[in-house]
Design a protein around this motif. Structure first.
Motif, mmCIF file in Angstrom:
data_model
loop_
_atom_site.group_PDB
_atom_site.id
_atom_site.type_symbol
_atom_site.label_atom_id
_atom_site.label_comp_id
_atom_site.label_asym_id
_atom_site.label_seq_id
_atom_site.Cartn_x
_atom_site.Cartn_y
_atom_site.Cartn_z
ATOM 1 N N GLN A 1 10.226 -2.787 2.627
ATOM 2 C CA GLN A 1 9.039 -3.589 2.348
ATOM 3 C C GLN A 1 8.436 -3.237 0.987
ATOM 4 O OE1 GLN A 1 6.399 -4.840 5.706
ATOM 5 N NE2 GLN A 1 4.843 -3.635 4.629
ATOM 6 N N GLN A 2 9.046 -2.284 0.293
ATOM 7 C CA GLN A 2 8.630 -1.858 -1.048
ATOM 8 C C GLN A 2 7.241 -1.224 -1.051
ATOM 9 O OE1 GLN A 2 9.342 -5.395 -3.503
ATOM 10 N NE2 GLN A 2 11.412 -4.668 -3.923
ATOM 11 N N ASN A 3 6.946 -0.520 0.041
ATOM 12 C CA ASN A 3 5.739 0.303 0.068
ATOM 13 C C ASN A 3 6.061 1.663 -0.531
ATOM 14 O OD1 ASN A 3 5.262 -1.600 2.590
ATOM 15 N ND2 ASN A 3 3.266 -0.751 2.040
ATOM 16 N N PRO A 4 5.298 2.126 -1.525
ATOM 17 C CA PRO A 4 5.511 3.488 -2.020
ATOM 18 C C PRO A 4 5.314 4.492 -0.881
ATOM 19 C CG PRO A 4 4.112 2.238 -3.520
ATOM 20 C CD PRO A 4 4.249 1.410 -2.279
ATOM 21 N N VAL A 5 6.213 5.469 -0.799
ATOM 22 C CA VAL A 5 6.178 6.471 0.268
ATOM 23 C C VAL A 5 5.875 7.848 -0.330
ATOM 24 C CG1 VAL A 5 7.524 7.655 2.052
ATOM 25 C CG2 VAL A 5 7.781 5.181 1.723
ATOM 26 N N VAL A 6 4.886 8.517 0.257
ATOM 27 C CA VAL A 6 4.532 9.883 -0.129
ATOM 28 C C VAL A 6 4.797 10.791 1.062
ATOM 29 C CG1 VAL A 6 2.611 11.427 -0.738
ATOM 30 C CG2 VAL A 6 2.797 9.168 -1.821
ATOM 31 N N VAL A 7 5.380 11.963 0.802
ATOM 32 C CA VAL A 7 5.614 12.933 1.871
ATOM 33 C C VAL A 7 4.916 14.244 1.532
ATOM 34 C CG1 VAL A 7 7.797 11.894 2.570
ATOM 35 C CG2 VAL A 7 7.796 13.715 0.855
ATOM 36 N N PRO A 8 4.514 14.993 2.563
ATOM 37 C CA PRO A 8 3.836 16.270 2.325
ATOM 38 C C PRO A 8 4.820 17.415 2.155
ATOM 39 C CG PRO A 8 3.816 15.773 4.656
ATOM 40 C CD PRO A 8 4.512 14.624 3.990
ATOM 41 N N ILE A 9 4.424 18.397 1.367
ATOM 42 C CA ILE A 9 5.162 19.650 1.221
ATOM 43 C C ILE A 9 4.216 20.771 1.638
ATOM 44 C CG2 ILE A 9 6.265 21.232 -0.401
ATOM 45 C CD1 ILE A 9 6.999 18.736 -2.083
ATOM 46 N N ILE A 10 4.636 21.574 2.597
ATOM 47 C CA ILE A 10 3.782 22.622 3.146
ATOM 48 C C ILE A 10 3.657 23.785 2.170
ATOM 49 C CG2 ILE A 10 3.609 24.347 4.984
ATOM 50 C CD1 ILE A 10 5.117 22.280 6.777
ATOM 51 N N VAL A 11 2.422 24.187 1.909
ATOM 52 C CA VAL A 11 2.154 25.349 1.055
ATOM 53 C C VAL A 11 1.514 26.422 1.943
ATOM 54 C CG1 VAL A 11 1.016 26.204 -1.029
ATOM 55 C CG2 VAL A 11 1.774 23.812 -0.915
ATOM 56 N N LYS A 12 2.317 27.383 2.371
ATOM 57 C CA LYS A 12 1.846 28.378 3.330
ATOM 58 C C LYS A 12 0.777 29.296 2.747
ATOM 59 C CE LYS A 12 4.783 30.329 6.171
ATOM 60 N NZ LYS A 12 5.965 31.063 6.696
ATOM 61 N N GLU A 13 0.848 29.544 1.440
ATOM 62 C CA GLU A 13 -0.043 30.524 0.820
ATOM 63 C C GLU A 13 -1.522 30.189 1.031
ATOM 64 O OE1 GLU A 13 3.890 31.008 -0.649
ATOM 65 O OE2 GLU A 13 2.613 29.221 -0.605
ATOM 66 N N ASP A 14 -1.866 28.905 0.921
ATOM 67 C CA ASP A 14 -3.274 28.531 1.113
ATOM 68 C C ASP A 14 -3.443 27.469 2.204
ATOM 69 O OD1 ASP A 14 -2.210 26.348 -0.168
ATOM 70 O OD2 ASP A 14 -3.652 26.305 -1.806
ATOM 71 N N VAL A 15 -2.440 27.340 3.068
ATOM 72 C CA VAL A 15 -2.474 26.412 4.202
ATOM 73 C C VAL A 15 -2.864 25.004 3.725
ATOM 74 C CG1 VAL A 15 -3.178 26.153 6.621
ATOM 75 C CG2 VAL A 15 -3.304 28.390 5.533
ATOM 76 N N SER A 16 -2.143 24.517 2.732
ATOM 77 C CA SER A 16 -2.439 23.193 2.185
ATOM 78 C C SER A 16 -1.172 22.341 2.143
ATOM 79 C CB SER A 16 -3.028 23.314 0.774
ATOM 80 O OG SER A 16 -2.049 23.820 -0.132
ATOM 81 N N GLU B 1 0.833 -1.203 0.000
ATOM 82 C CA GLU B 1 0.000 0.000 0.000
ATOM 83 C C GLU B 1 0.873 1.261 0.000
ATOM 84 O OE1 GLU B 1 -2.348 1.221 3.381
ATOM 85 O OE2 GLU B 1 -1.045 0.150 4.780
ATOM 86 N N THR B 2 0.349 2.332 -0.562
ATOM 87 C CA THR B 2 1.050 3.611 -0.559
ATOM 88 C C THR B 2 0.809 4.302 0.779
ATOM 89 O OG1 THR B 2 0.852 3.844 -2.953
ATOM 90 C CG2 THR B 2 1.256 5.854 -1.697
ATOM 91 N N VAL B 3 1.890 4.715 1.425
ATOM 92 C CA VAL B 3 1.816 5.302 2.760
ATOM 93 C C VAL B 3 2.334 6.736 2.721
ATOM 94 C CG1 VAL B 3 2.529 5.092 5.173
ATOM 95 C CG2 VAL B 3 2.175 3.025 3.792
ATOM 96 N N MET B 4 1.529 7.654 3.229
ATOM 97 C CA MET B 4 1.961 9.044 3.376
ATOM 98 C C MET B 4 2.527 9.230 4.777
ATOM 99 S SD MET B 4 -0.320 12.500 2.878
ATOM 100 C CE MET B 4 0.221 14.092 3.523
ATOM 101 N N VAL B 5 3.753 9.751 4.857
ATOM 102 C CA VAL B 5 4.455 9.884 6.134
ATOM 103 C C VAL B 5 4.994 11.311 6.274
ATOM 104 C CG1 VAL B 5 6.280 8.954 7.617
ATOM 105 C CG2 VAL B 5 5.241 7.497 5.868
ATOM 106 N N PHE B 6 4.838 11.891 7.453
ATOM 107 C CA PHE B 6 5.461 13.190 7.684
ATOM 108 C C PHE B 6 6.973 13.007 7.867
ATOM 109 C CE2 PHE B 6 4.746 11.669 11.987
ATOM 110 C CZ PHE B 6 5.795 12.179 12.738
ATOM 111 N N THR B 7 7.736 13.995 7.448
ATOM 112 C CA THR B 7 9.185 13.977 7.636
ATOM 113 C C THR B 7 9.488 14.762 8.899
ATOM 114 O OG1 THR B 7 9.292 15.840 6.098
ATOM 115 C CG2 THR B 7 9.792 13.656 5.218
ATOM 116 N N SER B 8 10.091 14.106 9.863
ATOM 117 C CA SER B 8 10.167 14.632 11.223
ATOM 118 C C SER B 8 11.221 15.714 11.405
ATOM 119 C CB SER B 8 10.440 13.493 12.198
ATOM 120 O OG SER B 8 11.599 12.770 11.810
#
Length: 200
Positions: free
Chosen positions: A67-82, A43-50
């Protein structure tokens, strides 16, 4: 409510900041072990980078890579808090960015929320009802309000537990909460029929 949350956040920051680095790493590795037992292979797992004083997610991301799980990380967009999403395939892609959070700036591989099965969230504090309190900016609450179908797992140190957090209707509850002591809130396990490691 906001004043009460501010007081609670101050208490929780003091608890977290009082930990020594060696304990943080040791407990982060224990959290990784507990967490990997409920991650579905593939499964694809989204993880915060600490950041420095959070649960260290590097051991977790390395375990997901193995374990060969695809990893997604968030990128902070301050302009629209997304949050903007990127696949992560190598730690060398991470550079300190907004709020000091490591992000793959300049090495982004765009990802879609629809491809994610589980999201691993940071928490400043939690309670045993699945309540989560963050740092106050609301990035994750906004993201989850649009993508509520994701399996939501909050991770924190046991010292960050707070009885009866002051949460309101906009605060999204977790499906699981995991500390170095194990799964302390297995709400998602009951819902999904996954009873593994239920600590009662």
């Amino acid at each position: 409510m906001s004043e009460q949350k501010a007081r609670v956040r101050a208490i929780l920051r003091q608890r977290k900041d009082a930990m020594i680095p060696e304990d943080r790493l040791k407990k982060s590795i224990s959290i990784t072990h507990h967490l990997m037992e409920i991650i579905r292979r593939g499964e694809t797992v989204m993880v915060f980078t600490s950041k420095e004083k959070e649960v260290n997610t590097k051991p977790l991301i390395m375990a997901l890579f193995r374990q060969q799980n695809p990893v997604v990380v968030p990128i902070i967009v301050k302009e629209d808090v997304s949050l903007r999403l990127s696949y992560l395939r190598d730690f060398s892609a991470l550079v300190p960015s907004t709020f000091g959070v490591p992000e793959p700036i300049g090495s982004e591989i765009p990802a879609a929320a629809e491809d994610i099965g589980t999201i691993i969230l940071p928490m400043l504090g939690f309670d045993r009802t699945g309540g989560r309190i963050g740092y106050g900016a609301g990035y994750y609450d906004r993201f989850l309000s649009k993508h509520g179908n994701l399996r939501k797992i909050g991770i924190a140190f046991a010292c960050q537990e707070f009885e009866n957090l002051p949460v309101d209707e906009n605060d999204i509850r977790m499906d699981y909460i995991i500390t170095e002591d194990g799964i302390v809130y297995p709400g998602g396990g009951v819902r999904d029929g996954d009873q593994r490691n239920r600590n009662t």
